[in-house]
Design a protein around this motif. Structure first.
Motif, PDB file in Angstrom:
ATOM      1  N   PHE A 109     -20.907 -22.658  52.001  1.00  0.00           N
ATOM      2  CA  PHE A 109     -20.722 -22.680  50.556  1.00  0.00           C
ATOM      3  C   PHE A 109     -20.723 -21.258  49.993  1.00  0.00           C
ATOM      4  O   PHE A 109     -19.858 -20.884  49.188  1.00  0.00           O
ATOM      5  CB  PHE A 109     -21.841 -23.521  49.926  1.00  0.00           C
ATOM      6  N   ILE A 110     -21.667 -20.443  50.425  1.00  0.00           N
ATOM      7  CA  ILE A 110     -21.767 -19.053  49.953  1.00  0.00           C
ATOM      8  C   ILE A 110     -20.557 -18.244  50.417  1.00  0.00           C
ATOM      9  O   ILE A 110     -19.976 -17.470  49.642  1.00  0.00           O
ATOM     10  CB  ILE A 110     -23.083 -18.414  50.433  1.00  0.00           C
ATOM     11  N   ILE A 111     -20.166 -18.405  51.681  1.00  0.00           N
ATOM     12  CA  ILE A 111     -19.031 -17.652  52.228  1.00  0.00           C
ATOM     13  C   ILE A 111     -17.756 -17.976  51.455  1.00  0.00           C
ATOM     14  O   ILE A 111     -16.997 -17.077  51.075  1.00  0.00           O
ATOM     15  CB  ILE A 111     -18.865 -17.934  53.734  1.00  0.00           C
ATOM     16  N   ILE A 112     -17.516 -19.244  51.203  1.00  0.00           N
ATOM     17  CA  ILE A 112     -16.332 -19.649  50.437  1.00  0.00           C
ATOM     18  C   ILE A 112     -16.394 -19.059  49.034  1.00  0.00           C
ATOM     19  O   ILE A 112     -15.393 -18.573  48.501  1.00  0.00           O
ATOM     20  CB  ILE A 112     -16.204 -21.182  50.406  1.00  0.00           C
ATOM     21  N   GLY A 113     -17.585 -19.070  48.431  1.00  0.00           N
ATOM     22  CA  GLY A 113     -17.752 -18.492  47.105  1.00  0.00           C
ATOM     23  C   GLY A 113     -17.511 -16.996  47.074  1.00  0.00           C
ATOM     24  O   GLY A 113     -16.972 -16.459  46.105  1.00  0.00           O
ATOM     25  N   VAL A 114     -17.882 -16.313  48.140  1.00  0.00           N
ATOM     26  CA  VAL A 114     -17.669 -14.863  48.220  1.00  0.00           C
ATOM     27  C   VAL A 114     -16.183 -14.545  48.428  1.00  0.00           C
ATOM     28  O   VAL A 114     -15.672 -13.565  47.878  1.00  0.00           O
ATOM     29  CB  VAL A 114     -18.528 -14.257  49.354  1.00  0.00           C
ATOM     30  N   PHE A 115     -15.489 -15.373  49.186  1.00  0.00           N
ATOM     31  CA  PHE A 115     -14.086 -15.109  49.462  1.00  0.00           C
ATOM     32  C   PHE A 115     -13.198 -15.318  48.240  1.00  0.00           C
ATOM     33  O   PHE A 115     -12.123 -14.723  48.151  1.00  0.00           O
ATOM     34  CB  PHE A 115     -13.585 -15.957  50.641  1.00  0.00           C
ATOM     35  N   HIS A 116     -13.622 -16.146  47.298  1.00  0.00           N
ATOM     36  CA  HIS A 116     -12.807 -16.384  46.098  1.00  0.00           C
ATOM     37  C   HIS A 116     -12.520 -15.077  45.348  1.00  0.00           C
ATOM     38  O   HIS A 116     -11.346 -14.740  45.129  1.00  0.00           O
ATOM     39  CB  HIS A 116     -13.490 -17.418  45.207  1.00  0.00           C
ATOM     40  N   PRO A 117     -13.533 -14.294  44.969  1.00  0.00           N
ATOM     41  CA  PRO A 117     -13.209 -13.031  44.288  1.00  0.00           C
ATOM     42  C   PRO A 117     -12.562 -11.987  45.203  1.00  0.00           C
ATOM     43  O   PRO A 117     -11.796 -11.143  44.725  1.00  0.00           O
ATOM     44  CB  PRO A 117     -14.558 -12.530  43.763  1.00  0.00           C
ATOM     45  N   ILE A 118     -12.834 -12.061  46.511  1.00  0.00           N
ATOM     46  CA  ILE A 118     -12.181 -11.125  47.433  1.00  0.00           C
ATOM     47  C   ILE A 118     -10.670 -11.348  47.420  1.00  0.00           C
ATOM     48  O   ILE A 118      -9.891 -10.394  47.383  1.00  0.00           O
ATOM     49  CB  ILE A 118     -12.754 -11.274  48.861  1.00  0.00           C
ATOM     50  N   VAL A 119     -10.247 -12.605  47.419  1.00  0.00           N
ATOM     51  CA  VAL A 119      -8.819 -12.927  47.372  1.00  0.00           C
ATOM     52  C   VAL A 119      -8.216 -12.452  46.049  1.00  0.00           C
ATOM     53  O   VAL A 119      -7.143 -11.844  46.031  1.00  0.00           O
ATOM     54  CB  VAL A 119      -8.599 -14.445  47.570  1.00  0.00           C
ATOM     55  N   ILE A 120      -8.899 -12.705  44.944  1.00  0.00           N
ATOM     56  CA  ILE A 120      -8.386 -12.311  43.631  1.00  0.00           C
ATOM     57  C   ILE A 120      -8.235 -10.793  43.546  1.00  0.00           C
ATOM     58  O   ILE A 120      -7.184 -10.286  43.144  1.00  0.00           O
ATOM     59  CB  ILE A 120      -9.302 -12.851  42.514  1.00  0.00           C
ATOM     60  N   LYS A 121      -9.277 -10.064  43.929  1.00  0.00           N
ATOM     61  CA  LYS A 121      -9.226  -8.597  43.870  1.00  0.00           C
ATOM     62  C   LYS A 121      -8.241  -8.031  44.888  1.00  0.00           C
ATOM     63  O   LYS A 121      -7.540  -7.057  44.609  1.00  0.00           O
ATOM     64  CB  LYS A 121     -10.618  -7.997  44.105  1.00  0.00           C
ATOM     65  N   GLY A 122      -8.196  -8.642  46.075  1.00  0.00           N
ATOM     66  CA  GLY A 122      -7.254  -8.178  47.095  1.00  0.00           C
ATOM     67  C   GLY A 122      -5.815  -8.299  46.633  1.00  0.00           C
ATOM     68  O   GLY A 122      -5.012  -7.381  46.802  1.00  0.00           O
ATOM     69  N   GLU A 123      -5.477  -9.425  46.024  1.00  0.00           N
ATOM     70  CA  GLU A 123      -4.119  -9.619  45.514  1.00  0.00           C
ATOM     71  C   GLU A 123      -3.853  -8.674  44.353  1.00  0.00           C
ATOM     72  O   GLU A 123      -2.759  -8.121  44.232  1.00  0.00           O
ATOM     73  CB  GLU A 123      -3.913 -11.071  45.085  1.00  0.00           C
TER      74      GLU A 123
END
Length: 94
Positions: A13-27
């Motif tokens: 749950f935490i990992i998925i939550g962390v990846f959400h902003p990583i994807v947004i900022k990465g894009e």
């Protein structure tokens, strides 16, 4: 009682939550061309999970690796969300 399943679930749950902003900022900063980084990270993490003796740590590393692979899909979806105006685009990148 074994809490390993609950810990792995919470970490997923935490990992998925962390990846959400990583994807947004990465894009935002790099566009969809960042996807190979997620591919390499995913393959390396999944491969590493095969050699980790601790089951809980192996599962957490594997979940992180598969989250990296799923992020490839999300990077392309994020680009579509930006085009729809749901998220701001980076004016300096275009």
């Amino acid at each position: 009682m074994s809490f390993q399943g609950m810990i792995i679930g919470a970490m997923a749950f935490i990992i998925i939550g962390v990846f959400h902003p990583i994807v947004i900022k990465g894009e935002y900063y790099f566009g969809k061309r960042i996807w190979p980084l997620f591919l390499v990270a995913g393959i390396v993490l999944i491969g590493a999970s095969l050699f980790i003796a601790n089951n809980m740590l192996s599962a957490i590393v594997s979940v992180t690796g598969f989250s990296c692979l799923w992020s490839i899909h999300e990077i392309f979806e994020q680009e579509k969300r930006v085009k729809k105006g749901w998220f701001p685009g980076n004016p300096n990148r275009r």
